[in-house]
Scaffold this motif. Structure first.
Motif, short mmCIF file in Angstrom:
data_model
loop_
_atom_site.label_atom_id
_atom_site.label_comp_id
_atom_site.label_asym_id
_atom_site.label_seq_id
_atom_site.Cartn_x
_atom_site.Cartn_y
_atom_site.Cartn_z
N PRO A 9 -41.26 -43.93 54.25
CA PRO A 9 -40.34 -44.44 55.26
C PRO A 9 -39.79 -43.30 56.10
O PRO A 9 -39.33 -42.29 55.56
CB PRO A 9 -39.22 -45.10 54.44
CG PRO A 9 -39.38 -44.61 53.04
CD PRO A 9 -40.83 -44.29 52.88
N GLY A 85 -47.56 -49.53 57.98
CA GLY A 85 -46.76 -50.10 56.89
C GLY A 85 -47.51 -51.09 56.03
O GLY A 85 -46.94 -51.74 55.17
N PHE A 86 -48.79 -51.21 56.23
CA PHE A 86 -49.67 -52.06 55.43
C PHE A 86 -51.03 -51.38 55.38
O PHE A 86 -51.48 -50.92 56.43
CB PHE A 86 -49.81 -53.45 56.06
CG PHE A 86 -50.71 -54.38 55.27
CD1 PHE A 86 -50.18 -55.24 54.33
CD2 PHE A 86 -52.09 -54.36 55.46
CE1 PHE A 86 -51.01 -56.09 53.59
CE2 PHE A 86 -52.92 -55.20 54.71
CZ PHE A 86 -52.36 -56.06 53.79
#
Ligand code: ADP
Ligand code: ADP
Ligand code: ZN
Length: 218
Positions: A9, A85-86
Protein backbone atom coordinates in the motif's frame (compact mmCIF):
# COMPACT_ATOMS: atom_id res chain seq x y z
CA UNK A 1 -0.19 -6.47 -23.21
CA UNK A 2 -1.52 -7.24 -19.74
CA UNK A 3 0.43 -5.95 -16.78
CA UNK A 4 0.23 -6.51 -13.07
CA UNK A 5 1.52 -3.80 -10.72
CA UNK A 6 2.53 -5.46 -7.48
CA UNK A 7 3.58 -3.59 -4.38
CA UNK A 8 2.62 -2.64 -0.84
CA UNK A 9 0.00 0.00 0.00
CA UNK A 10 1.37 3.40 -0.98
CA UNK A 11 4.05 2.01 -3.31
CA UNK A 12 2.74 4.15 -6.18
CA UNK A 13 0.69 1.55 -8.07
CA UNK A 14 -2.30 3.84 -8.66
CA UNK A 15 -0.07 6.74 -9.72
CA UNK A 16 1.87 4.65 -12.23
CA UNK A 17 -1.25 2.80 -13.47
CA UNK A 18 -2.77 6.15 -14.38
CA UNK A 19 0.40 7.18 -16.24
CA UNK A 20 0.45 3.86 -18.11
CA UNK A 21 -3.21 4.27 -18.99
CA UNK A 22 -2.55 7.71 -20.46
CA UNK A 23 0.72 6.73 -22.17
CA UNK A 24 0.00 3.22 -23.49
CA UNK A 25 -3.77 3.17 -24.04
CA UNK A 26 -4.19 0.38 -21.51
CA UNK A 27 -7.27 -0.04 -19.34
CA UNK A 28 -6.67 0.25 -15.61
CA UNK A 29 -8.51 -2.22 -13.41
CA UNK A 30 -8.25 -1.33 -9.73
CA UNK A 31 -10.11 -3.54 -7.27
CA UNK A 32 -9.59 -0.91 -4.55
CA UNK A 33 -11.40 1.70 -6.68
CA UNK A 34 -14.17 -0.77 -7.55
CA UNK A 35 -14.66 -1.73 -3.91
CA UNK A 36 -14.73 1.92 -2.78
CA UNK A 37 -17.35 2.62 -5.46
CA UNK A 38 -19.44 -0.29 -4.14
CA UNK A 39 -19.13 1.04 -0.57
CA UNK A 40 -20.16 4.55 -1.70
CA UNK A 41 -23.13 3.13 -3.64
CA UNK A 42 -24.22 1.07 -0.62
CA UNK A 43 -24.55 -2.16 -2.60
CA UNK A 44 -24.59 -5.57 -0.91
CA UNK A 45 -20.94 -6.03 -1.88
CA UNK A 46 -20.14 -2.59 -0.44
CA UNK A 47 -21.75 -3.51 2.87
CA UNK A 48 -19.76 -6.73 3.05
CA UNK A 49 -16.46 -5.14 2.03
CA UNK A 50 -16.61 -1.81 3.88
CA UNK A 51 -15.85 -3.02 7.39
CA UNK A 52 -13.09 -5.33 6.21
CA UNK A 53 -11.43 -2.46 4.35
CA UNK A 54 -11.64 -0.21 7.39
CA UNK A 55 -9.72 -2.83 9.34
CA UNK A 56 -7.09 -3.04 6.61
CA UNK A 57 -7.74 -6.71 5.92
CA UNK A 58 -8.32 -8.38 2.57
CA UNK A 59 -11.82 -8.76 1.15
CA UNK A 60 -12.65 -12.45 0.42
CA UNK A 61 -11.20 -13.79 -2.83
CA UNK A 62 -14.54 -14.80 -4.38
CA UNK A 63 -15.89 -11.24 -4.12
CA UNK A 64 -12.93 -9.52 -5.81
CA UNK A 65 -12.56 -12.25 -8.44
CA UNK A 66 -16.21 -11.70 -9.39
CA UNK A 67 -15.61 -7.95 -9.69
CA UNK A 68 -12.64 -8.43 -12.02
CA UNK A 69 -14.46 -11.06 -14.09
CA UNK A 70 -17.37 -8.64 -14.63
CA UNK A 71 -15.05 -5.86 -15.79
CA UNK A 72 -12.87 -7.88 -18.07
CA UNK A 73 -15.22 -7.77 -21.05
CA UNK A 74 -16.36 -4.19 -20.57
CA UNK A 75 -15.14 -1.11 -22.39
CA UNK A 76 -12.05 -0.49 -24.48
CA UNK A 77 -9.77 -3.18 -23.18
CA UNK A 78 -8.36 -3.88 -26.64
CA UNK A 79 -4.79 -2.80 -25.83
CA UNK A 80 -4.84 -4.76 -22.60
CA UNK A 81 -5.10 -4.24 -18.88
CA UNK A 82 -3.09 -2.76 -16.08
CA UNK A 83 -4.08 -4.54 -12.92
CA UNK A 84 -3.61 -2.33 -9.86
CA UNK A 85 -4.18 -4.01 -6.50
CA UNK A 86 -5.22 -7.35 -7.99
CA UNK A 87 -4.22 -10.15 -7.58
CA UNK A 88 -3.39 -9.99 -3.87
CA UNK A 89 -3.43 -13.71 -3.03
CA UNK A 90 -2.31 -16.88 -4.79
CA UNK A 91 -5.97 -17.89 -5.26
CA UNK A 92 -6.61 -14.56 -7.02
CA UNK A 93 -3.54 -15.02 -9.23
CA UNK A 94 -4.75 -18.47 -10.25
CA UNK A 95 -8.22 -17.11 -10.99
CA UNK A 96 -6.69 -14.32 -13.09
CA UNK A 97 -4.68 -16.85 -15.11
CA UNK A 98 -7.91 -18.76 -15.80
CA UNK A 99 -9.91 -15.65 -16.73
CA UNK A 100 -7.24 -14.47 -19.15
CA UNK A 101 -6.69 -17.93 -20.65
CA UNK A 102 -10.42 -18.16 -21.42
CA UNK A 103 -9.94 -15.02 -23.52
CA UNK A 104 -6.70 -16.23 -25.17
CA UNK A 105 -4.71 -13.75 -23.11
CA UNK A 106 -2.16 -13.95 -20.33
CA UNK A 107 -0.27 -11.87 -17.81
CA UNK A 108 2.68 -10.60 -19.86
CA UNK A 109 4.65 -8.81 -17.17
CA UNK A 110 4.58 -8.20 -13.44
CA UNK A 111 6.18 -5.01 -12.16
CA UNK A 112 7.18 -5.26 -8.51
CA UNK A 113 7.51 -1.84 -6.87
CA UNK A 114 9.83 -1.89 -3.87
CA UNK A 115 9.41 0.75 -1.14
CA UNK A 116 10.52 0.70 2.53
CA UNK A 117 7.77 0.27 5.10
CA UNK A 118 8.60 3.61 6.82
CA UNK A 119 8.30 5.53 3.56
CA UNK A 120 4.94 3.86 2.89
CA UNK A 121 3.40 5.23 6.05
CA UNK A 122 4.47 8.75 5.02
CA UNK A 123 3.09 8.26 1.52
CA UNK A 124 -0.24 6.96 2.76
CA UNK A 125 -0.83 9.61 5.41
CA UNK A 126 -0.14 12.41 2.88
CA UNK A 127 -2.34 11.00 0.13
CA UNK A 128 -5.46 12.75 -1.18
CA UNK A 129 -7.44 12.77 -4.42
CA UNK A 130 -9.67 15.05 -6.46
CA UNK A 131 -13.31 14.36 -5.57
CA UNK A 132 -14.36 15.11 -9.14
CA UNK A 133 -11.88 13.28 -11.42
CA UNK A 134 -10.01 11.03 -8.98
CA UNK A 135 -6.53 12.39 -9.80
CA UNK A 136 -4.18 11.38 -6.98
CA UNK A 137 -1.97 13.80 -5.03
CA UNK A 138 0.37 13.95 -2.04
CA UNK A 139 0.79 16.77 0.48
CA UNK A 140 4.59 16.86 -0.04
CA UNK A 141 5.49 14.71 -3.06
CA UNK A 142 2.74 15.65 -5.50
CA UNK A 143 0.88 18.78 -4.44
CA UNK A 144 -1.55 20.51 -6.82
CA UNK A 145 0.19 23.19 -8.90
CA UNK A 146 -2.29 25.81 -7.70
CA UNK A 147 -3.20 25.26 -4.05
CA UNK A 148 -6.71 23.85 -3.70
CA UNK A 149 -7.28 23.38 -7.46
CA UNK A 150 -7.03 20.04 -9.29
CA UNK A 151 -4.41 20.15 -12.09
CA UNK A 152 -6.45 17.83 -14.26
CA UNK A 153 -10.03 19.11 -14.03
CA UNK A 154 -9.98 22.36 -12.03
CA UNK A 155 -12.06 20.79 -9.26
CA UNK A 156 -11.76 22.28 -5.78
CA UNK A 157 -13.04 19.41 -3.63
CA UNK A 158 -10.62 16.76 -2.38
CA UNK A 159 -11.02 13.52 -0.46
CA UNK A 160 -8.87 11.42 1.83
CA UNK A 161 -9.45 7.70 2.29
CA UNK A 162 -10.80 6.50 5.61
CA UNK A 163 -8.23 3.67 5.74
CA UNK A 164 -5.27 6.01 5.07
CA UNK A 165 -4.22 6.41 8.69
CA UNK A 166 -1.17 5.02 10.42
CA UNK A 167 -2.96 2.31 12.41
CA UNK A 168 -4.83 0.81 9.45
CA UNK A 169 -1.73 1.10 7.24
CA UNK A 170 0.13 -1.16 9.67
CA UNK A 171 -2.51 -3.82 9.26
CA UNK A 172 -2.57 -3.38 5.46
CA UNK A 173 1.22 -3.84 5.44
CA UNK A 174 0.86 -7.02 7.50
CA UNK A 175 -1.69 -8.34 5.00
CA UNK A 176 0.67 -7.44 2.16
CA UNK A 177 3.67 -9.26 3.63
CA UNK A 178 1.65 -12.34 4.61
CA UNK A 179 -0.73 -12.77 1.70
CA UNK A 180 0.50 -10.78 -1.31
CA UNK A 181 4.31 -11.00 -1.20
CA UNK A 182 4.22 -14.75 -2.04
CA UNK A 183 2.97 -13.70 -5.49
CA UNK A 184 6.48 -12.46 -6.30
CA UNK A 185 7.64 -16.09 -6.21
CA UNK A 186 4.59 -17.28 -8.11
CA UNK A 187 5.32 -14.92 -11.01
CA UNK A 188 9.12 -15.25 -10.80
CA UNK A 189 8.69 -18.96 -11.53
CA UNK A 190 6.82 -17.90 -14.68
CA UNK A 191 9.71 -15.56 -15.63
CA UNK A 192 7.45 -12.50 -15.65
CA UNK A 193 8.82 -10.33 -12.85
CA UNK A 194 10.75 -7.08 -13.20
CA UNK A 195 11.58 -5.13 -10.06
CA UNK A 196 11.71 -1.33 -9.94
CA UNK A 197 12.96 0.95 -7.17
CA UNK A 198 9.76 2.54 -5.97
CA UNK A 199 11.69 4.89 -3.65
CA UNK A 200 12.71 7.06 -6.62
CA UNK A 201 10.61 10.07 -7.65
CA UNK A 202 7.45 9.58 -9.71
CA UNK A 203 9.03 10.48 -13.09
CA UNK A 204 12.03 8.17 -12.51
CA UNK A 205 9.79 5.27 -11.52
CA UNK A 206 7.74 5.90 -14.68
CA UNK A 207 10.92 5.70 -16.83
CA UNK A 208 12.06 2.53 -15.05
CA UNK A 209 8.69 0.88 -15.64
CA UNK A 210 8.84 1.81 -19.32
CA UNK A 211 12.26 0.14 -19.51
CA UNK A 212 10.88 -2.92 -17.74
CA UNK A 213 8.26 -3.22 -20.49
CA UNK A 214 10.90 -3.52 -23.23
CA UNK A 215 10.39 -6.66 -25.20
CA UNK A 216 6.76 -7.16 -24.18
CA UNK A 217 4.61 -7.19 -27.28
CA UNK A 218 2.08 -4.36 -27.44
P1 ADP B 1 -0.78 2.76 -4.20
O1 ADP B 1 -1.80 2.79 -5.30
O2 ADP B 1 0.32 1.78 -4.44
O3 ADP B 1 -1.40 2.60 -2.84
P2 ADP B 1 -0.43 5.63 -4.81
O4 ADP B 1 -0.09 5.66 -6.26
O5 ADP B 1 -1.79 6.06 -4.41
O6 ADP B 1 -0.08 4.19 -4.19
O7 ADP B 1 0.67 6.53 -4.05
C1 ADP B 1 0.58 6.76 -2.64
C2 ADP B 1 0.89 8.23 -2.36
O8 ADP B 1 2.28 8.49 -2.63
C3 ADP B 1 0.11 9.21 -3.21
O9 ADP B 1 -0.18 10.35 -2.43
C4 ADP B 1 1.08 9.56 -4.37
O10 ADP B 1 0.88 10.89 -4.86
C5 ADP B 1 2.44 9.44 -3.69
N1 ADP B 1 3.48 8.87 -4.58
C6 ADP B 1 3.33 7.98 -5.58
N2 ADP B 1 4.51 7.66 -6.15
C7 ADP B 1 5.46 8.36 -5.45
C8 ADP B 1 6.89 8.47 -5.55
N3 ADP B 1 7.59 7.77 -6.46
N4 ADP B 1 7.51 9.31 -4.69
C9 ADP B 1 6.80 10.02 -3.75
N5 ADP B 1 5.47 9.95 -3.62
C10 ADP B 1 4.80 9.13 -4.45
P1 ADP C 1 -3.59 0.21 -1.38
O1 ADP C 1 -3.41 1.68 -1.42
O2 ADP C 1 -3.43 -0.38 -0.01
O3 ADP C 1 -2.80 -0.52 -2.37
P2 ADP C 1 -6.24 -0.47 -2.52
O4 ADP C 1 -7.02 0.72 -2.92
O5 ADP C 1 -5.68 -1.35 -3.56
O6 ADP C 1 -5.14 0.03 -1.51
O7 ADP C 1 -7.13 -1.37 -1.54
C1 ADP C 1 -7.81 -0.84 -0.43
C2 ADP C 1 -8.47 -1.99 0.34
O8 ADP C 1 -9.43 -2.66 -0.50
C3 ADP C 1 -7.51 -3.09 0.80
O9 ADP C 1 -6.91 -2.79 2.05
C4 ADP C 1 -8.46 -4.30 0.88
O10 ADP C 1 -9.26 -4.25 2.06
C5 ADP C 1 -9.39 -4.07 -0.29
N1 ADP C 1 -8.90 -4.70 -1.55
C6 ADP C 1 -8.52 -4.07 -2.69
N2 ADP C 1 -8.13 -4.95 -3.62
C7 ADP C 1 -8.26 -6.19 -3.05
C8 ADP C 1 -7.99 -7.52 -3.50
N3 ADP C 1 -7.50 -7.76 -4.73
N4 ADP C 1 -8.23 -8.53 -2.63
C9 ADP C 1 -8.73 -8.31 -1.40
N5 ADP C 1 -8.99 -7.09 -0.91
C10 ADP C 1 -8.76 -6.02 -1.73
ZN1 ZN D 1 -9.80 16.68 -10.74
Amino acid sequence: MNLVLLGPPGAGKGTQAKLLEDGHGLTKLSTGDMLRAAVAAGTELGRKAGEIMERGELVPDELVIKLIAERMDEGAAGQGFILDGFPRTIAQAEALDRLLAERNKRVDRVIVMEVDDEALVERITGRFACANCGEGYHDIYKPTKVPGVCDRCGGTQFVRRKDDNEEVVRSRLKAYHAQTEPLIDYYTRQGKVRTVDGMADIATVQKDIDKALDGVCA
